[in-house]
Write a protein that holds these residues in place. Structure first.
Motif, PDB file in Angstrom:
ATOM      1  N   THR A 481      -9.216  27.798 -48.599  1.00 47.77           N
ATOM      2  CA  THR A 481      -8.047  27.291 -49.240  1.00 47.77           C
ATOM      3  C   THR A 481      -7.879  26.207 -48.589  1.00 47.77           C
ATOM      4  O   THR A 481      -6.687  26.144 -49.443  1.00 47.77           O
ATOM      5  CB  THR A 481      -7.587  28.299 -49.574  1.00 47.77           C
ATOM      6  OG1 THR A 481      -7.671  29.719 -48.503  1.00 47.77           O
ATOM      7  CG2 THR A 481      -8.473  30.198 -50.956  1.00 47.77           C
ATOM      8  N   CYS A 482      -8.125  26.266 -47.704  1.00 51.47           N
ATOM      9  CA  CYS A 482      -7.247  25.062 -47.017  1.00 51.47           C
ATOM     10  C   CYS A 482      -8.499  24.080 -45.820  1.00 51.47           C
ATOM     11  O   CYS A 482      -8.927  25.101 -45.096  1.00 51.47           O
ATOM     12  CB  CYS A 482      -6.576  25.404 -46.280  1.00 51.47           C
ATOM     13  SG  CYS A 482      -4.986  23.897 -45.173  1.00 51.47           S
ATOM     14  N   TRP A 483      -8.204  22.973 -45.782  1.00 47.91           N
ATOM     15  CA  TRP A 483      -9.055  22.093 -44.994  1.00 47.91           C
ATOM     16  C   TRP A 483      -8.758  20.386 -44.732  1.00 47.91           C
ATOM     17  O   TRP A 483      -7.702  20.394 -45.326  1.00 47.91           O
ATOM     18  CB  TRP A 483     -10.794  22.192 -44.907  1.00 47.91           C
ATOM     19  CG  TRP A 483     -10.213  21.538 -46.297  1.00 47.91           C
ATOM     20  CD1 TRP A 483     -11.514  19.844 -46.976  1.00 47.91           C
ATOM     21  CD2 TRP A 483     -10.868  21.950 -48.104  1.00 47.91           C
ATOM     22  NE1 TRP A 483     -11.170  19.375 -48.113  1.00 47.91           N
ATOM     23  CE2 TRP A 483     -10.744  20.498 -49.103  1.00 47.91           C
ATOM     24  CE3 TRP A 483     -10.135  22.794 -48.477  1.00 47.91           C
ATOM     25  CZ2 TRP A 483     -10.945  20.703 -50.446  1.00 47.91           C
ATOM     26  CZ3 TRP A 483     -10.208  22.848 -49.731  1.00 47.91           C
ATOM     27  CH2 TRP A 483     -10.234  22.251 -51.025  1.00 47.91           C
ATOM     28  N   ALA A 484      -8.942  20.166 -43.883  1.00 46.39           N
ATOM     29  CA  ALA A 484      -8.704  18.652 -43.953  1.00 46.39           C
ATOM     30  C   ALA A 484      -9.638  17.460 -44.512  1.00 46.39           C
ATOM     31  O   ALA A 484     -11.266  18.295 -44.101  1.00 46.39           O
ATOM     32  CB  ALA A 484      -9.087  18.079 -41.993  1.00 46.39           C
ATOM     33  N   ASP A 485      -9.330  17.162 -44.811  1.00 44.46           N
ATOM     34  CA  ASP A 485     -10.016  15.827 -45.922  1.00 44.46           C
ATOM     35  C   ASP A 485     -10.757  14.982 -45.029  1.00 44.46           C
ATOM     36  O   ASP A 485     -10.060  15.081 -43.334  1.00 44.46           O
ATOM     37  CB  ASP A 485      -9.211  15.199 -46.755  1.00 44.46           C
ATOM     38  CG  ASP A 485      -7.887  14.749 -46.761  1.00 44.46           C
ATOM     39  OD1 ASP A 485      -7.903  13.421 -45.643  1.00 44.46           O
ATOM     40  OD2 ASP A 485      -7.617  14.986 -47.632  1.00 44.46           O
ATOM     41  N   GLU A 486     -11.371  13.724 -45.601  1.00 42.35           N
ATOM     42  CA  GLU A 486     -11.711  12.575 -44.210  1.00 42.35           C
ATOM     43  C   GLU A 486     -10.893  12.047 -43.908  1.00 42.35           C
ATOM     44  O   GLU A 486     -10.830  11.474 -43.256  1.00 42.35           O
ATOM     45  CB  GLU A 486     -12.536  11.757 -45.574  1.00 42.35           C
ATOM     46  CG  GLU A 486     -14.194  12.780 -45.977  1.00 42.35           C
ATOM     47  CD  GLU A 486     -13.502  13.491 -47.489  1.00 42.35           C
ATOM     48  OE1 GLU A 486     -12.097  13.382 -47.623  1.00 42.35           O
ATOM     49  OE2 GLU A 486     -14.508  13.284 -48.273  1.00 42.35           O
ATOM     50  N   LEU A 487      -9.728  11.819 -44.528  1.00 42.88           N
ATOM     51  CA  LEU A 487      -8.540  10.595 -43.877  1.00 42.88           C
ATOM     52  C   LEU A 487      -7.890  11.510 -42.898  1.00 42.88           C
ATOM     53  O   LEU A 487      -6.685  10.661 -42.295  1.00 42.88           O
ATOM     54  CB  LEU A 487      -7.471  10.325 -44.740  1.00 42.88           C
ATOM     55  CG  LEU A 487      -8.409   9.077 -46.187  1.00 42.88           C
ATOM     56  CD1 LEU A 487      -7.803   8.941 -47.052  1.00 42.88           C
ATOM     57  CD2 LEU A 487      -9.156   7.932 -44.805  1.00 42.88           C
TER      58      LEU A 487
END
Length: 513
Positions: A481-487
């Motif tokens: 439900t939460c993560w860091a995207d490519e940027l």
């Protein structure tokens, strides 16, 4: 002759006395080894003359008394039994303040979204302070008791902290009823290595997770980031549970693999950290969203696992081994009972209009309109299969992989569902926005893919056709439900199945002891 005998006897006696003297000195040195180590580190004279035998007696007594407080009682007890109740950690790690340094790592467990109380940080810190405070330890009896308690506390805190950071504080299979992914858990050898490290601080630094997404969540947690539409507390809880998920050891592999993140309603084909294909998906229906958006304590009611809604998509890892083009849908008994029978009861032409065949004891019932649906048990008495066609619920293709929940990835004729933001709509399987593109990624260009493309384009006389993959491809159905995207930006999603609530509740219980 007599003189030679006397001379030899005197030499023997003298040699024996000398050997006995050195043996005595050696034993004396060994017995005072622990005392010398602690005295040299703390400069507290009360520790100086502690004999090892006395220390072993106290250590055994404390170990027996502390069994219920230990996270890994069998391993810790076995280790000290086999090592003569020697205070191994004090001897190895008290010098140069290494054990004192451990208190800093335990106190900062919150940086990982974990409560310091989970590792008995206050108890261990108080014992460390007591050993270093010359005014606290009065005599040898007190010194032995304090050191014995510190040794066992160190073993308990060090093993549980290391396990939590390296493997996760909780085994997902113990709390989730619908979790079928193989995750590595700490083994005895993993924990025993902690008793023989060259440098404790270097090891504790080395186990900090290095994954970019983990570091991004950790930074957000420590900086008190607040997600849109959430309170600071809710954001912190969501960051904490997803960091725990990232600590679970799941074999990712280096080759091509398929990843579905259930709360994101997304599928990615990944290879070497790069997404080769991304698409929308529909997943299984979840619980009441209004009750699971807010993170509240989960009431387990004495159950060891959560209680999933029957249509939730499970978390699992498997291998895609085949596809079926123009598939037959073998309708599960639960759907047949709750839905198909109800529709057939209301509309006598429902089955024929939807290309659904009915079987009894393996034999096709030619005229299903004569079936009496009133008793409500038809779903269990009969078997239902939907023939290939434009209205088949599985669309033009399904991707097969072994699993305990009878789920698969498949096409769908209901394309409008992909325009919705909340796509928890299915009975548990994953509906694909771009099934043909997925087949191309898995099969590559070639005869098999061209055959798939041709068969999927048919609009009449479709027949089910099984086509095996040249190489099996891993598939992972996950829940983040939460993560860091490519940027590097943080992405937050709704806890559609309430699994954040379950996980956080268990983390809280571990912190309460």
């Amino acid at each position: 002759m007599k003189k030679r005998l006397l001379s030899g006897l005197n030499l023997f006696i003298t040699t024996g006395i000398i050997c006995s003297f050195f043996l005595f000195q050696s034993c004396k040195k060994n017995r005072s080894d622990i005392g010398e180590i602690v005295f040299k580190e703390t400069k507290n004279k009360v520790f100086k003359d502690i004999p090892d035998e006395k220390m072993a007696t106290f250590l055994k007594k404390v170990l027996n008394a502390k069994q219920e407080q230990l996270r890994n009682p069998k391993l810790i007890t076995s280790f000290y039994e086999q090592n003569g109740y020697e205070p191994v950690l004090i001897k190895r790690y008290l010098p140069d303040g290494q054990l004192k340094g451990l208190t800093n790592y335990l106190a900062k467990a919150g940086n990982h979204g974990l409560a310091a109380s989970m590792f008995d940080a206050k108890l261990f810190s108080s014992l460390i302070n007591r050993v270093y405070d010359k005014s606290k330890v009065a005599d040898i009896e007190d010194a032995c008791q304090t050191l014995a308690e510190m040794e066992i506390a160190a073993a308990n805190s060090l093993t549980s902290y290391s396990n939590a950071i390296v493997f996760g504080a909780i085994s997902p299979k113990r709390i989730y009823a619908n979790y079928y992914t193989q995750t590595s858990r700490p083994q005895d050898n993993d924990m025993l290595k902690l008793f023989e490290l060259d440098n404790l601080s270097e090891y504790l630094d080395s186990i900090q997770p290095k994954d970019k997404s983990y570091l991004a969540l950790q930074k957000a947690l420590n900086e008190g980031v607040i997600a849109p539409g959430m309170s600071k507390e809710e954001t912190s809880r969501q960051l904490a549970v997803n960091m725990e998920r990232m600590r679970w050891k799941v074999e990712k592999g280096e080759g091509k693999s398929v990843w579905v993140n259930i709360p994101d309603y997304r599928l990615d084909v990944m290879e070497k950290g790069t997404s080769l294909l991304n698409m929308k998906v529909c997943v299984g229906e979840g619980r009441d969203l209004k009750k699971t958006v807010d993170l509240k304590e989960y009431d387990e009611q004495d159950l060891k696992k959560d209680r999933p809604f029957s249509r939730e998509t499970p978390q699992l890892s498997s291998m895609i081994y085949s596809v079926q083009v123009n598939p037959v849908w073998n309708i599960p008994e639960s759907i047949a009972t709750k839905e198909i029978s109800r529709h057939a009861s209301a509309d006598r032409y429902y089955l024929s209009n939807n290309n659904i065949d009915v079987y009894e004891n393996g034999k096709l019932i030619k005229d299903s309109e004569t079936i009496d649906w009133s008793n409500g048990s038809a779903g269990g008495k009969y078997t239902f299969k939907q023939r290939p066609g434009e209205e088949n619920s599985l669309g033009k293709i399904k991707f097969l992989f072994k699993n305990q929940s009878s789920v698969y990835l498949h096409d769908t004729p209901a394309k409008a569902a992909f325009d919705k933001s909340d796509r928890a709509l299915s009975h548990g399987c994953i509906r694909l926005e771009k099934p043909l593109e997925l087949a191309q990624q898995l099969f590559g260009e070639g005869e098999k893919f061209q055959l798939i493309k041709k068969e999927m384009a048919l609009t009449a006389n479709q027949k089910a056709k099984d086509i095996a993959l040249p190489v099996k491809i891993p598939v992972h159905l996950t829940y983040f439900t939460c993560w860091a995207d490519e940027l590097g930006g943080l992405q937050f999603r709704k806890d559609i199945y309430g699994l954040d609530v379950v996980l956080y509740s268990y983390l809280m219980k571990l912190g309460q002891g």
